[in-house]
Design a protein around this motif. Structure first.
Motif, short mmCIF file in Angstrom:
data_model
loop_
_atom_site.label_atom_id
_atom_site.label_comp_id
_atom_site.label_asym_id
_atom_site.label_seq_id
_atom_site.Cartn_x
_atom_site.Cartn_y
_atom_site.Cartn_z
N ALA A 263 2.88 12.14 25.10
CA ALA A 263 3.59 11.05 25.79
C ALA A 263 4.85 10.67 25.01
CB ALA A 263 2.67 9.85 25.96
N ARG A 264 4.75 10.60 23.70
CA ARG A 264 5.90 10.29 22.85
C ARG A 264 5.55 10.64 21.41
NH1 ARG A 264 4.94 5.60 19.94
NH2 ARG A 264 3.29 4.25 20.78
N MET A 265 6.60 10.76 20.60
CA MET A 265 6.43 11.07 19.19
C MET A 265 6.41 9.77 18.38
SD MET A 265 8.69 13.58 16.74
CE MET A 265 8.14 14.01 15.08
N VAL A 266 5.36 9.57 17.60
CA VAL A 266 5.26 8.38 16.77
C VAL A 266 6.17 8.49 15.56
CG1 VAL A 266 3.70 6.97 15.37
CG2 VAL A 266 2.90 7.94 17.53
N GLY A 267 6.21 9.64 14.91
CA GLY A 267 7.06 9.85 13.74
C GLY A 267 6.72 11.14 13.04
N SER A 268 7.57 11.50 12.06
CA SER A 268 7.38 12.72 11.28
C SER A 268 7.78 12.45 9.83
CB SER A 268 8.21 13.87 11.86
OG SER A 268 8.03 15.06 11.11
N LYS A 269 6.91 12.83 8.88
CA LYS A 269 7.15 12.62 7.46
C LYS A 269 6.65 13.81 6.66
CE LYS A 269 6.82 7.55 7.64
NZ LYS A 269 6.16 6.34 7.06
N THR A 270 7.15 13.96 5.43
CA THR A 270 6.71 15.04 4.55
C THR A 270 5.80 14.48 3.45
OG1 THR A 270 8.67 14.79 3.15
CG2 THR A 270 8.79 16.38 4.95
N VAL A 271 4.90 15.33 2.96
CA VAL A 271 3.95 14.90 1.95
C VAL A 271 3.61 16.10 1.06
CG1 VAL A 271 1.98 15.36 3.46
CG2 VAL A 271 1.71 13.78 1.54
N LYS A 272 3.40 15.84 -0.23
CA LYS A 272 2.92 16.86 -1.18
C LYS A 272 1.52 16.45 -1.62
CE LYS A 272 7.24 18.65 -3.12
NZ LYS A 272 8.02 18.88 -4.37
N GLY A 273 0.56 17.33 -1.31
CA GLY A 273 -0.82 17.00 -1.58
C GLY A 273 -1.16 16.98 -3.06
N THR A 274 -2.20 16.25 -3.40
CA THR A 274 -2.77 16.21 -4.74
C THR A 274 -4.29 16.31 -4.62
OG1 THR A 274 -2.98 13.79 -4.75
CG2 THR A 274 -0.91 14.72 -5.59
N LYS A 275 -4.92 16.60 -5.74
CA LYS A 275 -6.37 16.74 -5.72
C LYS A 275 -7.03 15.42 -5.32
CE LYS A 275 -10.21 18.51 -8.49
NZ LYS A 275 -10.61 19.07 -9.81
N LYS A 276 -6.46 14.31 -5.76
CA LYS A 276 -6.99 12.99 -5.41
C LYS A 276 -6.59 12.58 -4.00
CE LYS A 276 -7.22 11.20 -10.14
NZ LYS A 276 -6.79 10.12 -11.06
N GLY A 277 -5.53 13.18 -3.49
CA GLY A 277 -5.09 12.87 -2.14
C GLY A 277 -3.80 12.08 -2.10
N ALA A 278 -2.80 12.60 -1.36
CA ALA A 278 -1.54 11.90 -1.12
C ALA A 278 -1.49 11.49 0.34
CB ALA A 278 -0.36 12.79 -1.47
N THR A 279 -0.94 10.31 0.61
CA THR A 279 -0.97 9.78 1.97
C THR A 279 0.43 9.49 2.49
OG1 THR A 279 -1.23 7.51 1.18
CG2 THR A 279 -3.25 8.75 1.63
N VAL A 280 0.57 9.55 3.81
CA VAL A 280 1.77 9.08 4.52
C VAL A 280 1.28 8.16 5.63
CG1 VAL A 280 3.32 11.00 4.01
CG2 VAL A 280 1.72 11.20 5.89
N THR A 281 2.04 7.09 5.88
CA THR A 281 1.62 6.06 6.83
C THR A 281 2.66 5.91 7.93
OG1 THR A 281 0.44 4.88 5.07
CG2 THR A 281 0.89 3.66 7.09
N PHE A 282 2.19 5.78 9.17
CA PHE A 282 3.05 5.57 10.33
C PHE A 282 2.69 4.23 10.97
CE2 PHE A 282 2.47 10.09 9.69
CZ PHE A 282 3.74 10.63 9.86
N SER A 283 3.69 3.40 11.22
CA SER A 283 3.47 2.13 11.92
C SER A 283 3.31 2.43 13.41
CB SER A 283 4.64 1.17 11.69
OG SER A 283 4.76 0.85 10.31
N GLU A 284 2.19 2.02 13.97
CA GLU A 284 1.90 2.30 15.37
C GLU A 284 0.99 1.22 15.93
OE1 GLU A 284 3.00 4.00 17.59
OE2 GLU A 284 1.49 4.39 19.12
N ASP A 285 1.49 0.51 16.95
CA ASP A 285 0.70 -0.51 17.61
C ASP A 285 -0.23 0.17 18.61
OD1 ASP A 285 -0.31 -2.92 18.44
OD2 ASP A 285 1.41 -3.46 19.68
N TRP A 286 -1.24 0.82 18.08
CA TRP A 286 -2.10 1.64 18.92
C TRP A 286 -3.01 0.78 19.81
CZ3 TRP A 286 -6.82 0.01 17.38
CH2 TRP A 286 -7.00 -0.32 16.04
#
Length: 231
Positions: free
Chosen positions: A78-101
Protein backbone atom coordinates in the motif's frame (compact mmCIF):
# COMPACT_ATOMS: atom_id res chain seq x y z
CA UNK A 1 58.00 -52.05 0.95
CA UNK A 2 57.28 -51.37 4.59
CA UNK A 3 58.31 -47.77 4.01
CA UNK A 4 55.73 -47.35 1.27
CA UNK A 5 52.99 -48.69 3.57
CA UNK A 6 53.93 -46.23 6.27
CA UNK A 7 53.93 -43.43 3.74
CA UNK A 8 50.52 -44.36 2.40
CA UNK A 9 49.14 -44.54 5.93
CA UNK A 10 50.51 -41.09 6.75
CA UNK A 11 49.05 -39.65 3.60
CA UNK A 12 45.65 -41.06 4.44
CA UNK A 13 45.82 -39.62 7.94
CA UNK A 14 46.77 -36.19 6.57
CA UNK A 15 43.92 -36.36 4.07
CA UNK A 16 41.37 -37.12 6.75
CA UNK A 17 42.69 -34.31 8.92
CA UNK A 18 42.57 -31.87 6.03
CA UNK A 19 39.03 -32.85 5.17
CA UNK A 20 37.97 -32.48 8.76
CA UNK A 21 39.54 -29.04 8.97
CA UNK A 22 37.90 -28.00 5.71
CA UNK A 23 34.49 -29.09 6.99
CA UNK A 24 35.03 -27.21 10.24
CA UNK A 25 36.07 -24.03 8.43
CA UNK A 26 33.12 -24.34 6.09
CA UNK A 27 30.72 -24.74 8.98
CA UNK A 28 32.26 -21.77 10.75
CA UNK A 29 32.03 -19.69 7.61
CA UNK A 30 28.38 -20.59 7.15
CA UNK A 31 27.71 -19.73 10.80
CA UNK A 32 29.26 -16.26 10.44
CA UNK A 33 27.72 -15.51 7.04
CA UNK A 34 24.77 -13.08 6.87
CA UNK A 35 21.44 -14.92 6.77
CA UNK A 36 17.78 -13.90 6.66
CA UNK A 37 17.31 -15.74 9.97
CA UNK A 38 19.53 -13.07 11.57
CA UNK A 39 16.74 -10.50 11.14
CA UNK A 40 13.51 -10.06 13.10
CA UNK A 41 10.82 -7.34 13.26
CA UNK A 42 8.26 -6.28 15.84
CA UNK A 43 5.59 -3.55 16.12
CA UNK A 44 5.27 -1.83 19.50
CA UNK A 45 4.74 1.54 21.24
CA UNK A 46 7.45 3.94 22.42
CA UNK A 47 7.59 5.76 25.77
CA UNK A 48 5.33 8.54 24.41
CA UNK A 49 2.64 6.10 23.29
CA UNK A 50 3.54 6.40 19.58
CA UNK A 51 3.62 3.41 17.24
CA UNK A 52 7.02 2.13 16.05
CA UNK A 53 8.41 -0.82 14.08
CA UNK A 54 11.78 -2.16 15.24
CA UNK A 55 14.02 -4.45 13.12
CA UNK A 56 16.89 -6.30 14.84
CA UNK A 57 20.00 -7.63 13.05
CA UNK A 58 22.07 -10.29 14.91
CA UNK A 59 24.49 -10.96 12.03
CA UNK A 60 27.87 -11.40 13.75
CA UNK A 61 29.79 -10.83 10.49
CA UNK A 62 28.71 -7.15 10.50
CA UNK A 63 27.60 -7.07 6.86
CA UNK A 64 25.74 -3.84 6.12
CA UNK A 65 22.12 -4.52 5.21
CA UNK A 66 19.30 -2.32 3.92
CA UNK A 67 15.97 -2.73 5.71
CA UNK A 68 12.80 -1.60 3.91
CA UNK A 69 9.31 -1.71 5.49
CA UNK A 70 6.06 -1.70 3.49
CA UNK A 71 2.44 -1.55 4.65
CA UNK A 72 0.46 -4.37 3.06
CA UNK A 73 -3.13 -4.20 1.85
CA UNK A 74 -4.87 -7.13 0.15
CA UNK A 75 -1.54 -8.85 -0.52
CA UNK A 76 0.11 -5.81 -2.15
CA UNK A 77 2.28 -2.89 -1.02
CA UNK A 78 0.00 0.00 0.00
CA UNK A 79 2.87 2.37 0.83
CA UNK A 80 6.48 2.40 1.95
CA UNK A 81 7.03 3.16 5.64
CA UNK A 82 10.79 3.77 5.29
CA UNK A 83 14.21 2.35 4.48
CA UNK A 84 17.35 2.32 6.67
CA UNK A 85 20.74 0.57 6.81
CA UNK A 86 22.07 -1.48 9.71
CA UNK A 87 25.26 -3.41 10.58
CA UNK A 88 24.53 -6.46 12.65
CA UNK A 89 26.30 -7.46 15.87
CA UNK A 90 26.27 -10.62 17.92
CA UNK A 91 24.21 -8.86 20.59
CA UNK A 92 21.95 -7.35 17.96
CA UNK A 93 21.73 -3.96 16.22
CA UNK A 94 18.37 -2.30 15.72
CA UNK A 95 16.72 0.24 13.41
CA UNK A 96 13.41 1.90 14.30
CA UNK A 97 10.65 3.25 12.05
CA UNK A 98 7.94 5.63 13.30
CA UNK A 99 4.61 4.20 12.21
CA UNK A 100 1.13 4.89 13.56
CA UNK A 101 0.09 1.33 12.90
CA UNK A 102 -3.48 0.16 13.08
CA UNK A 103 -4.34 -2.92 15.14
CA UNK A 104 -3.53 -6.17 13.27
CA UNK A 105 -2.06 -4.28 10.31
CA UNK A 106 0.35 -6.32 8.14
CA UNK A 107 3.83 -5.18 7.07
CA UNK A 108 6.41 -6.63 4.69
CA UNK A 109 10.05 -6.26 5.78
CA UNK A 110 12.63 -6.59 2.98
CA UNK A 111 16.32 -7.31 3.74
CA UNK A 112 19.08 -6.64 1.18
CA UNK A 113 22.68 -7.41 2.17
CA UNK A 114 24.81 -7.22 -0.99
CA UNK A 115 24.67 -10.51 -2.89
CA UNK A 116 24.24 -12.59 0.28
CA UNK A 117 20.64 -11.81 1.29
CA UNK A 118 17.80 -10.37 -0.79
CA UNK A 119 14.47 -11.55 0.61
CA UNK A 120 11.62 -10.79 3.01
CA UNK A 121 11.42 -11.69 6.67
CA UNK A 122 8.99 -14.59 6.96
CA UNK A 123 6.32 -14.58 8.19
CA UNK A 124 5.19 -11.02 7.58
CA UNK A 125 4.94 -8.64 10.51
CA UNK A 126 1.49 -8.28 12.10
CA UNK A 127 0.76 -5.38 14.47
CA UNK A 128 -0.76 -6.02 17.93
CA UNK A 129 -4.53 -6.10 18.33
CA UNK A 130 -4.50 -3.09 20.70
CA UNK A 131 -3.58 0.37 19.46
CA UNK A 132 -1.07 2.60 21.25
CA UNK A 133 -2.36 5.00 23.89
CA UNK A 134 -0.67 8.36 23.94
CA UNK A 135 0.64 9.29 27.41
CA UNK A 136 1.00 12.99 26.67
CA UNK A 137 -1.77 15.25 27.96
CA UNK A 138 -3.72 17.21 25.31
CA UNK A 139 -2.58 20.76 24.85
CA UNK A 140 -5.20 23.44 25.61
CA UNK A 141 -6.91 24.99 22.63
CA UNK A 142 -6.16 28.54 21.63
CA UNK A 143 -9.71 29.59 22.47
CA UNK A 144 -9.23 28.59 26.11
CA UNK A 145 -6.05 30.59 26.52
CA UNK A 146 -6.84 34.27 27.24
CA UNK A 147 -5.01 36.81 25.17
CA UNK A 148 -3.12 39.66 26.84
CA UNK A 149 -5.57 42.19 25.34
CA UNK A 150 -8.47 40.38 27.03
CA UNK A 151 -6.93 40.09 30.47
CA UNK A 152 -5.64 43.65 30.88
CA UNK A 153 -6.65 46.82 29.05
CA UNK A 154 -3.94 49.02 27.66
CA UNK A 155 -3.49 52.58 28.95
CA UNK A 156 -4.53 53.96 25.56
CA UNK A 157 -7.97 52.25 25.69
CA UNK A 158 -8.80 53.13 29.31
CA UNK A 159 -10.45 56.47 28.38
CA UNK A 160 -9.42 59.90 29.63
CA UNK A 161 -5.93 59.79 31.08
CA UNK A 162 -5.78 60.45 34.77
CA UNK A 163 -4.34 63.73 35.98
CA UNK A 164 -0.74 63.97 37.02
CA UNK A 165 -0.52 63.19 40.76
CA UNK A 166 1.71 66.20 41.34
CA UNK A 167 -0.75 68.51 39.54
CA UNK A 168 -3.74 67.19 41.48
CA UNK A 169 -1.94 67.64 44.75
CA UNK A 170 -0.84 71.20 43.89
CA UNK A 171 -4.33 72.22 42.69
CA UNK A 172 -6.00 71.07 45.90
CA UNK A 173 -6.67 73.83 48.46
CA UNK A 174 -4.16 73.78 51.30
CA UNK A 175 -5.61 72.62 54.56
CA UNK A 176 -5.90 75.22 57.35
CA UNK A 177 -3.54 74.25 60.13
CA UNK A 178 -6.21 74.84 62.75
CA UNK A 179 -9.02 73.00 60.97
CA UNK A 180 -8.42 69.74 62.73
CA UNK A 181 -7.06 71.20 66.02
CA UNK A 182 -9.52 71.27 68.96
CA UNK A 183 -10.98 74.77 69.63
CA UNK A 184 -10.11 76.33 72.98
CA UNK A 185 -12.72 76.79 75.72
CA UNK A 186 -14.76 80.02 75.71
CA UNK A 187 -13.60 81.21 79.10
CA UNK A 188 -9.92 80.55 78.60
CA UNK A 189 -9.31 82.38 75.31
CA UNK A 190 -9.27 85.95 76.80
CA UNK A 191 -7.14 84.90 79.70
CA UNK A 192 -4.54 83.49 77.36
CA UNK A 193 -4.42 86.71 75.33
CA UNK A 194 -4.12 89.13 78.36
CA UNK A 195 -1.92 87.00 80.50
CA UNK A 196 -4.58 86.74 83.33
CA UNK A 197 -4.37 83.95 85.82
CA UNK A 198 -5.77 83.00 89.26
CA UNK A 199 -4.17 86.10 90.99
CA UNK A 200 -6.18 88.64 88.98
CA UNK A 201 -9.04 89.15 91.59
CA UNK A 202 -6.57 89.87 94.41
CA UNK A 203 -4.67 92.40 92.33
CA UNK A 204 -7.92 94.12 91.39
CA UNK A 205 -8.96 94.38 95.09
CA UNK A 206 -5.64 95.96 96.08
CA UNK A 207 -5.91 98.44 93.24
CA UNK A 208 -9.45 99.39 94.33
CA UNK A 209 -8.28 99.94 97.91
CA UNK A 210 -5.46 102.19 96.76
CA UNK A 211 -7.91 104.22 94.69
CA UNK A 212 -10.16 104.72 97.73
CA UNK A 213 -7.20 105.71 99.95
CA UNK A 214 -5.92 108.12 97.32
CA UNK A 215 -9.36 109.68 96.93
CA UNK A 216 -9.67 110.15 100.71
CA UNK A 217 -6.25 111.83 100.92
CA UNK A 218 -7.16 114.21 98.13
CA UNK A 219 -10.45 115.05 99.85
CA UNK A 220 -8.72 115.73 103.20
CA UNK A 221 -6.08 117.89 101.53
CA UNK A 222 -8.71 120.02 99.80
CA UNK A 223 -10.56 120.60 103.09
CA UNK A 224 -7.39 121.74 104.92
CA UNK A 225 -6.57 124.14 102.12
CA UNK A 226 -10.07 125.65 102.30
CA UNK A 227 -9.86 126.03 106.11
CA UNK A 228 -6.58 127.85 105.95
CA UNK A 229 -7.89 130.35 103.40
CA UNK A 230 -10.95 131.17 105.50
CA UNK A 231 -8.86 131.97 108.68
Amino acid sequence: MSISRRTARSVRILGVASATAALALGAAGNALACNIRDFSAVASCDDNGKGIITVTDTDASGVEATVSVYLESNGADARMVGSKTVKGTKKGATVTFSEDWAPKATYRVRIEAGKIVNEDISPQLTAPSDACKSSSSPSPSTSETPKPSETASSPASSGTPSANPSESESSAAPATPGDNAPSPAAGSSNLAETGANSNTPMIAGIAGALVVVGGGAVFLGMRRRGASKSS
